[in-house]
Design an enzyme around this catalytic site. Structure first.
Site, short mmCIF file in Angstrom:
data_model
loop_
_atom_site.label_atom_id
_atom_site.label_comp_id
_atom_site.label_asym_id
_atom_site.label_seq_id
_atom_site.Cartn_x
_atom_site.Cartn_y
_atom_site.Cartn_z
N HIS A 1 -8.94 -8.06 1.50
CA HIS A 1 -8.40 -6.75 1.10
C HIS A 1 -7.89 -6.79 -0.33
CE1 HIS A 1 -3.97 -7.34 0.90
NE2 HIS A 1 -4.14 -8.25 1.85
N CYS A 2 -7.84 -5.62 -0.94
CA CYS A 2 -7.18 -5.44 -2.24
C CYS A 2 -6.20 -4.30 -2.05
CB CYS A 2 -8.20 -5.20 -3.35
SG CYS A 2 -9.49 -3.99 -2.96
N SER A 3 -6.43 -3.16 -2.67
CA SER A 3 -5.60 -1.98 -2.42
C SER A 3 -6.38 -0.98 -1.56
CB SER A 3 -5.15 -1.33 -3.72
OG SER A 3 -4.30 -0.23 -3.48
N THR B 1 -12.46 -6.08 -3.31
CA THR B 1 -12.90 -6.63 -2.02
C THR B 1 -14.42 -6.77 -1.98
OG1 THR B 1 -10.98 -5.71 -0.86
CG2 THR B 1 -12.93 -6.19 0.46
N GLY C 1 -9.54 -1.62 -0.70
CA GLY C 1 -10.44 -2.40 0.13
C GLY C 1 -11.90 -2.17 -0.17
#
EC number: 3.1.3.48
Length: 550
Positions: free
Chosen positions: A469-471, A477, A473
């Site tokens: 995940h990132c923010s 990602t 996604g």
């Protein structure tokens, strides 16, 4: 006039959204408890001092607003992704209002007795955006009335022509730095080559000539942070303008960049063909499960949601439980992943539920980026806050942090957790890898460090799906998943690798398109797309043999 009151005693409820906001509007019937009759406009305009008493916000694009508008209204044309961000406060909304007269001071917005919003079309997407704006005013103690006109602009202008101002805006909007939106770069602005550019040097462009008739705002996702000291430009006193491309990194002078950019546009076109049917439940690309009244609130960004066909379903212990989380199963020819958004406070227990369901004895979580960037929350911390030995309970899941260490000269962080489910006696372990120096919409600055990070994650020996995940996604990602997959390819698959080959023979193009069919917007920006090619090129020039990961 009786309509919804924004005082603390009233309760705002965000209405369920229709189709994904990134898409062309889908015609449907929207409802809102904050709808007010457009007939009230004349009543307000008849007041002698109505401009000091009422704020009318028009959400249409600037180009349309400049041609015709409700008398005395102001324009707010921002992407839904930005409006929905928790850190995007009322102060920032106010700073982005465009006023035709350029004389009104909106800083004392608390003194308005009424705030009315006019939407471009009366459909769920736009109505929800308007309600989110109202929610922000309410949270910052606005005590006046808030309402959404029950007719979209075209119907207001047709039914109540007396409240419409049709005088064209000659220089009020777009011509002055103070009236421009916060600077952001879209793919079009930073395109490597402008084939239609006139003049001997297409890498240097003069300041654009204001043209209100054709002015429109980009649906950008990465606005630069607001500069409190200089409202007109985040770079200081310099005039805000399209940047000279001499300032763009040297990689953009590579002749192959034009080819890559055209490839990226073709990927965007393929995705758009899928997304136009996402509001159709019977479509392969349907996203309607993510936009119900209950699941909608668990999305960090309203325009980035999973497809029904690939979304992760939480295992339910009772029929009344919601099985939704903003996460998608991603399968490539080498590995299995779960791509998900960065947690929000109301979804942390769901996140650990997903982890428990999809890992075996040892799980792997990859976090790309930091919890906050430029003052904006990108992900809510979903692990114990007091460090090693601390425990935190999230719903049915107790998470204990076992260790934390900085790796590769602090370029990334490894945390180890133990998870226990209240309904089961067993304990599962999770290795949590965080790569903090990778900002939203961008690519990692250091190729070597990124490869080392991929190798380190690869050595975790986790079981089950790798959770990334990132923010949102999708951007970072998706880039991680593409890199992790390509570095597992055999040498033969990358033999003669050349960005100029046809799309059907381009392994990067095919892989990105493949994972975009499983989660929208994966490898979101051109910068990230190009980075994949750059990394492969760098490894091949260094005579690194594939597969790099096994």
């Amino acid at each position: 006039m009786n309509f919804s009151n924004g005082s603390k005693s009233s309760t705002f409820t965000i209405a369920p959204s229709g189709s994904c906001i990134a898409l062309p509007p889908q015609r449907g019937v929207a409802t809102s408890k904050y709808a007010v009759h457009a007939s009230c406009l004349q009543e307000y305009l008849d007041k002698e001092a109505w401009k000091d008493d009422t704020l009318i916000i028009d959400l249409r694009p600037v180009s349309e607003f400049s041609k015709s508008r409700i008398k005395g209204s102001v324009n707010l044309s921002l992407p839904a992704t930005l409006i929905k961000r928790p850190a995007f406060s009322v102060a920032r909304i106010i700073s982005n209002l465009h006023d035709v007269d350029d004389k009104r001071d909106f800083q004392n917005w608390q003194e308005f007795s009424s705030i009315l919003v006019c939407v471009p079309a009366w459909i769920a997407n736009y109505v929800t955006n308007a309600e989110v704006i109202g929610e922000k005013f309410r949270k910052e103690s606005y005590s006046g009335d808030f309402g959404i006109l029950d007719l979209d602009y075209s119907k207001v202008s047709g039914k109540y022509p007396s409240v419409i101002d049709n005088s064209p805006v000659k220089s009020k909007l777009g011509a002055l730095p103070s009236a421009r939106p916060r600077l952001s770069y879209s793919a079009a602005q930073t395109a490597p080559i402008s084939l239609s550019s006139e003049g001997s040097d297409y890498f240097s462009r003069p300041p654009p000539t204001p043209n209100v008739a054709g002015l429109s705002l980009n649906n950008f996702f990465c606005p630069l942070p607001e500069n409190k000291d200089n409202k007109s430009s985040p770079f200081g006193s310099a005039t805000v303008q399209t940047p000279c491309l001499h300032s763009v990194p040297d990689a953009f002078t590579n002749p192959d960049v034009a080819t890559l950019y055209q490839k990226f546009l073709r990927l965007q076109s393929l995705e758009h063909q899928r997304l136009v049917s996402c509001s159709d439940r019977n479509s392969q690309w349907s996203t309607v499960d993510s936009l119900s009244n209950t699941s909608y609130k668990k999305n960090r960004y309203t325009d980035i949601v999973p497809y029904n066909c690939t979304r992760v379903h939480l295992k339910r212990t009772s029929p009344s439980e919601l099985d939704y989380i903003n996460a998608s199963f991603i399968k490539t020819e080498t590995s299995n992943y779960i791509a998900c958004q960065g947690s929000i406070s109301r979804s942390i227990s769901d996140f650990w539920h997903m982890v428990w369901d999809n890992v075996e004895n040892i799980g792997t979580i990859v976090m790309l980026g930091s919890l906050f960037e430029a003052g904006r929350e990108m992900c809510t911390a979903y692990w114990p806050s007091n460090g090693i030995g601390d425990k935190q309970v999230y719903g049915d899941y107790c998470v204990k942090q076992i260790s934390e260490e900085n790796v590769d000269n602090s370029r990334f962080i490894l945390r180890k957790f133990e998870i226990q489910n209240a309904n089961f006696p067993s304990v599962k372990k999770v290795h949590h890898y965080q790569y903090p120096n990778w900002s939203d919409c961008n690519s990692p600055e250091n190729v070597k460090s990124m490869v080392e990070f991929l190798k380190y994650v690869n050595n975790s020996h986790g079981s089950g799906n790798t959770i990334v995940h990132c923010s949102a996604g999708v951007g970072r990602t998706g880039t991680f998943i593409v890199l992790d997959t390509i570095l597992r390819f055999p040498e033969s698959k990358l033999s003669g690798f050349n960005p100029s080959v046809a799309d059907s023979s381009d392994v990067v193009f095919q892989l990105v398109d493949h994972i975009r069919k499983q989660r929208m917007k994966m490898v979101q920006t051109f910068t990230q797309f190009k980075y994949v090619y750059d990394l492969i090129d760098s490894l091949q020039k260094s005579q690194v043999h594939f597969p790099v990961l096994t």
